[in-house]
Design an enzyme around this catalytic site. Structure first.
Site, PDB file in Angstrom:
ATOM      1  CG  ASP A  34      -0.368  -0.028   2.512  1.00 49.54           C
ATOM      2  OD1 ASP A  34       0.870  -0.183   2.588  1.00 49.54           O
ATOM      3  OD2 ASP A  34      -1.098   0.112   3.511  1.00 49.54           O
ATOM      4  CB  SER A  35       4.580   1.746  -0.081  1.00 49.50           C
ATOM      5  OG  SER A  35       4.802   0.576  -0.861  1.00 49.50           O
TER       6      SER A  35
ATOM      7  CG  ASP B 152       0.473  -4.083   2.025  1.00 50.88           C
ATOM      8  OD1 ASP B 152       0.594  -4.986   2.877  1.00 50.88           O
ATOM      9  OD2 ASP B 152       1.301  -3.161   1.880  1.00 50.88           O
TER      10      ASP B 152
ATOM     11  CE  LYS C 135       3.358  -6.016   3.687  1.00 51.72           C
ATOM     12  NZ  LYS C 135       2.895  -4.858   4.480  1.00 51.72           N
TER      13      LYS C 135
ATOM     14  CD  GLU D 160       0.721  -1.435   7.817  1.00 54.94           C
ATOM     15  OE1 GLU D 160       0.373  -0.657   8.727  1.00 54.94           O
ATOM     16  OE2 GLU D 160       1.253  -1.055   6.764  1.00 54.94           O
TER      17      GLU D 160
ATOM     18  CD  GLU E 288       8.160  -0.282   7.500  1.00 55.28           C
ATOM     19  OE1 GLU E 288       7.189  -0.969   7.132  1.00 55.28           O
ATOM     20  OE2 GLU E 288       8.398   0.859   7.072  1.00 55.28           O
TER      21      GLU E 288
END
Ligand code: KIV
Length: 290
Positions: free
Chosen positions: A59-60, A98, A128, A130, A198
């Protein structure tokens, strides 16, 4: 019309198709896992040709590809467009997508429904999400229970960076270090096949790594992990401004693109482009007959 670049023209020895179980085998064989983000077809082709193991439609992409201020606004529909293009450019690499902010937090049902869309509509191999607290752990369990592999992501989690106090390294006090360790273990316990660590101190990653039996992939977590991930635009030099400490630039692609476009603009303005060889010849006699 130009031809698509061919993803199968690999510049490294051919890899077998990467799957969640085969990642653990690669690690057991002593390989370091190589993961990079991609958000479109040519980037996926380049990653595939370079022999990358895992391509993350991160999602970056909200920021580096779509130009949003943060990862928060990107929608599932937008992620699916990016992910479908990446899927089409990928042959053997594992494609992980993501789950964007707001697409999995509400309930297990919402999380499973979003993960299913990623698989059915974009061809994702895995998703993925978070966090490692009770809510993310429950979502991981639910998605894995629906048969979709999940990669976890702990330490600095950009979707909730405000709550973490900004984009700074995590786990630097006793309490914070315990939280990162416990989050990683919770993600593993919930059934994730791998976890991203991270922006945590290298020594903390080295202490957490032996506690994990799933591959740990670092981004700003030092070398004592099973592999590394970087954001494509950071490593190619497509981003500007001060980069995070862990970013290494391997190229200056924004400069190359700018120079090429400036040369094109100059030639269009001067008339140097198009030259005769860029035009089509008319067969003899036709022009006389129209
Ligand atoms: O979105 C992303 O690019 C990521 C990586 C930083 C792991 O989650």
């Amino acid at each position: 019309m130009s031809h698509h670049p061919d993803p199968s023209a690999s510049v490294t020895p051919a890899r077998k198709r990467v799957t969640p179980p085969s990642l653990a085998q690669l690690v057991a064989a002593g390989d370091k896992l190589v993961m990079v983000t991609a958000y479109d077809y040519p980037a996926a082709v380049a990653a595939q040709r370079a022999g990358v193991d895992i391509v993350l439609v991160g999602d970056s992409g909200a920021q580096v590809q779509l130009g949003y201020d943060s990862t928060v606004p990107v929608s599932v529909d937008e992620m699916l467009v990016l992910a479908s293009a990446v899927r089409r450019g990928t042959v053997t690499a594992l494609v992980v997508v993501d789950l964007p902010f707001g697409s999995y937090e509400v309930s297990d049902e919402q999380a499973v429904a979003t993960a299913i869309r990623c698989v059915k509509e974009a061809g994702a191999d895995a998703v993925k999400l978070e966090g490692g607290g009770p809510v993310p752990a429950a979502r991981i369990r639910a998605i894995v229970g629906a048969g979709i592999p999940v990669m976890g992501h702990v330490g600095l989690t950009p979707q909730t960076a405000t709550a973490l106090g900004g984009f700074s390294a995590q786990g630097r006090t006793v309490e914070a270090a315990r939280r990162v360790r416990d989050d990683a273990l919770a993600v593993q316990e919930a059934g994730a096949f791998s976890v991203v660590l991270e922006a945590i101190p290298s020594d903390l990653a080295a202490q957490i790594h032996p506690l994990l039996h799933i591959p740990a992939i670092g981004i700003g977590a030092g070398p004592a992990v099973d592999g590394q991930v970087l954001v494509l635009h950071d490593l190619l030099g497509l981003t500007q401004g001060r980069a995070a400490k862990f970013v290494k630039r391997y190229a200056s692609v924004l400069d190359v693109m700018t120079d090429a476009l400036a040369a094109y603009a100059a030639e269009v303005r001067s008339g140097a482009y198009p030259a005769p060889e860029h035009g089509y010849a008319m067969p003899p006699g036709i022009l006389d007959s129209i």
